[in-house]
Enzyme design. Structure first.
Site, PDB file in Angstrom:
ATOM      1  N   GLU A  89       6.645   3.846  77.558  1.00 52.24           N
ATOM      2  CA  GLU A  89       7.920   2.935  77.881  1.00 52.24           C
ATOM      3  C   GLU A  89       8.099   2.450  79.201  1.00 52.24           C
ATOM      4  O   GLU A  89       7.429   2.864  80.017  1.00 52.24           O
ATOM      5  CB  GLU A  89       9.171   4.080  77.554  1.00 52.24           C
ATOM      6  CG  GLU A  89       9.006   4.879  76.542  1.00 52.24           C
ATOM      7  CD  GLU A  89       9.923   5.987  76.588  1.00 52.24           C
ATOM      8  OE1 GLU A  89       9.837   7.078  75.856  1.00 52.24           O
ATOM      9  OE2 GLU A  89      10.865   6.253  77.685  1.00 52.24           O
ATOM     10  N   CYS A 102      11.037   0.189  85.600  1.00 52.49           N
ATOM     11  CA  CYS A 102      10.541   1.552  85.820  1.00 52.49           C
ATOM     12  C   CYS A 102       9.461   1.401  84.812  1.00 52.49           C
ATOM     13  O   CYS A 102       9.772   1.531  83.675  1.00 52.49           O
ATOM     14  CB  CYS A 102      11.670   2.305  85.406  1.00 52.49           C
ATOM     15  SG  CYS A 102      11.243   4.127  85.402  1.00 52.49           S
ATOM     16  N   CYS A 109       2.715  13.668  80.302  1.00 50.62           N
ATOM     17  CA  CYS A 109       2.698  14.094  81.691  1.00 50.62           C
ATOM     18  C   CYS A 109       2.237  15.760  81.767  1.00 50.62           C
ATOM     19  O   CYS A 109       2.659  16.314  80.581  1.00 50.62           O
ATOM     20  CB  CYS A 109       3.753  13.889  82.317  1.00 50.62           C
ATOM     21  SG  CYS A 109       4.112  14.164  84.034  1.00 50.62           S
ATOM     22  N   CYS A 113       7.942  19.678  84.162  1.00 52.91           N
ATOM     23  CA  CYS A 113       9.409  19.755  84.686  1.00 52.91           C
ATOM     24  C   CYS A 113      10.278  20.467  83.522  1.00 52.91           C
ATOM     25  O   CYS A 113      10.116  19.785  82.610  1.00 52.91           O
ATOM     26  CB  CYS A 113       9.871  18.613  85.545  1.00 52.91           C
ATOM     27  SG  CYS A 113       9.056  18.153  86.731  1.00 52.91           S
TER      28      CYS A 113
HETATM   29  N1  SAH Z   1       6.383  12.136  87.993  1.00 52.18           N
HETATM   30  C1  SAH Z   1       7.283  11.455  89.011  1.00 52.18           C
HETATM   31  C2  SAH Z   1       7.656  10.303  88.356  1.00 52.18           C
HETATM   32  C3  SAH Z   1       8.373  10.219  86.795  1.00 52.18           C
HETATM   33  S1  SAH Z   1       9.767  11.026  86.721  1.00 52.18           S
HETATM   34  C4  SAH Z   1       8.289  12.306  89.508  1.00 52.18           C
HETATM   35  O1  SAH Z   1       8.308  13.329  89.056  1.00 52.18           O
HETATM   36  O2  SAH Z   1       8.711  11.862  90.547  1.00 52.18           O
HETATM   37  C5  SAH Z   1      10.993  10.119  87.417  1.00 52.18           C
HETATM   38  C6  SAH Z   1      12.355  10.721  87.906  1.00 52.18           C
HETATM   39  O3  SAH Z   1      13.166  11.034  86.728  1.00 52.18           O
HETATM   40  C7  SAH Z   1      12.030  12.170  88.657  1.00 52.18           C
HETATM   41  O4  SAH Z   1      13.031  12.505  89.637  1.00 52.18           O
HETATM   42  C8  SAH Z   1      12.296  13.331  87.489  1.00 52.18           C
HETATM   43  O5  SAH Z   1      12.627  14.424  87.955  1.00 52.18           O
HETATM   44  C9  SAH Z   1      13.610  12.485  86.760  1.00 52.18           C
HETATM   45  N2  SAH Z   1      13.976  12.956  85.563  1.00 52.18           N
HETATM   46  C10 SAH Z   1      13.381  13.473  84.707  1.00 52.18           C
HETATM   47  N3  SAH Z   1      14.026  13.592  83.636  1.00 52.18           N
HETATM   48  C11 SAH Z   1      15.274  13.344  83.879  1.00 52.18           C
HETATM   49  C12 SAH Z   1      16.589  13.413  83.119  1.00 52.18           C
HETATM   50  N4  SAH Z   1      16.426  13.861  81.852  1.00 52.18           N
HETATM   51  N5  SAH Z   1      17.674  12.981  83.927  1.00 52.18           N
HETATM   52  C13 SAH Z   1      17.504  12.357  85.083  1.00 52.18           C
HETATM   53  N6  SAH Z   1      16.364  12.337  85.797  1.00 52.18           N
HETATM   54  C14 SAH Z   1      15.196  12.864  85.078  1.00 52.18           C
END
Ligand code: SAH
Length: 339
Positions: A89, A102, A109, A113
């Protein structure tokens, strides 16, 4: 066969030298691909047929397909299909200063997290540089615009795909190509410490954002498994090194999770950790998803957290919201395709 959109100008120069042609041919090809946006090599009219045939023979021109597009006010979300039937996406957002995209850096991944939709689906593979370049080209073609900025914050952990991601940055930054300025490119990482050290020596001075999301190891361990490998003190040492080497301010992303990381004490701890460093904190309202148990903090709580950070001398902003109605939280659209 390598894809033509995955070549840096230098790669192309070396290619032309290797076939006993002229180095400047690389600039001509770049101009066709990125200035004139011509996809068909046969139409590169200032390059003679013999060389065009050779190019067609040596390089693939496969282009990813837009399979779905959702719109919600100022945000648009694209679902792309790759050559091997995988999906990724990209989200496009209109700001008053220009339009940003973005982009995804991996199919799935592995960082897992807890609050993130992308991490529910394990990494299938890295994206090649050309697949990141083409996300930009496809959206620019579809919307008939030129993008102002790129954030590498879609599906995937970019520093877990370091070589392809840095190649992608070289390609889009090239003045003979798409020409996106370094200051208009941001890479976001969950904190792969060795790669942060490496990135500090990368010659293109992009912006670095770190997904912090918690001020203590105890809490960050629970939210982000990567913290068990590279904990907060280790990460801060790497950030200090990066600041020293690059003299560029670093962004800390902090997603606001209701009753998890959003108390005044958390704000105090966060401020204490980064006092005096050239950083700023970006507070992100959480995008709720159907599959995960986390909730977004209230506006009042976000504001109180913001005020506490400011009171403690930390630069802070609250991220403007886009597209929560179209599942703009990364990974949600791909996730829905995989059901
Ligand atoms: N792996 C990288 C980039 C992808 S995630 C990273 O961790 O930075 C991009 C951002 O979106 C990260 O800060 C992540 O923690 C956040 N993110 C993930 N899920 C989210 C959600 N449901 N709402 C808001 N931010 C989210």
């Amino acid at each position: 066969m390598p894809n033509i959109y995955g070549l840096t100008k230098e790669d192309l120069e070396n290619y032309f030298l290797s076939i006993n042609d002229k180095k400047y041919r690389a600039i001509q090809v770049y101009e066709w691909l990125y200035k004139k946006r011509v996809k068909d090599i046969d139409l590169f009219s200032n390059i003679k047929k013999e060389i065009r045939d050779k190019l067609k023979n040596d390089f693939d021109t496969y282009f990813l397909k837009i399979v779905k597009k959702e719109e919600d006010g100022l945000a648009k979300k694209y679902l792309f299909k790759l050559y091997d039937d995988e999906y990724i996406e990209a989200v496009v957002m209109e700001h008053d200063y220009g339009t940003s995209i973005c982009v995804s850096s991996q199919v799935g991944c592995n960082m897992a997290c807890r609050f993130c939709e992308s991490g529910r689906l394990k990494k299938v593979r890295n994206l090649e540089a050309y697949e990141m370049v083409e996300q930009i080209l496809a959206v620019e073609e579809d919307l008939g615009i030129r993008l102002y900025s790129v954030v590498i914050m879609g599906i995937g952990e970019p520093l877990d795909n370091y070589d392809n991601v840095t190649k992608f940055i070289k390609i889009i930054n090239d003045p003979k190509g798409i020409e996106l300025g370094a200051r208009h490119i941001t890479l976001s990482t969950c904190g792969l410490v060795p790669k942060i050290y490496e990135l500090s020596h990368f010659p293109i001075q992009i912006n670095l954002a770190i997904s912090l999301h918690a001020p203590t190891d105890e809490l960050r361990n629970k939210l982000m498994p990567v913290n068990k490998v590279y904990n907060i003190p280790t990460l801060i040492t790497a950030i200090k090194d990066y600041l020293q080497v690059t003299s560029r301010r670093v962004t800390l992303e902090y997603v606001m999770l209701n009753n998890v990381n959003d108390s005044i004490d958390h704000a105090k701890e966060l401020a204490h950790l980064f006092k005096g460093m050239n950083i700023y904190v970006n507070l992100i309202p959480y995008n709720e998803t159907n599959h995960l148990e986390f909730n977004r903090s209230s506006k009042t709580k976000i504001k109180a957290f913001y005020d506490e950070l400011r009171k403690n001398g930390i630069n802070v902003t609250i991220r403007k919201e886009f597209g929560s109605n179209i599942d703009a939280a990364c990974g949600q659209l791909r996730g829905s395709m995989k059901k």
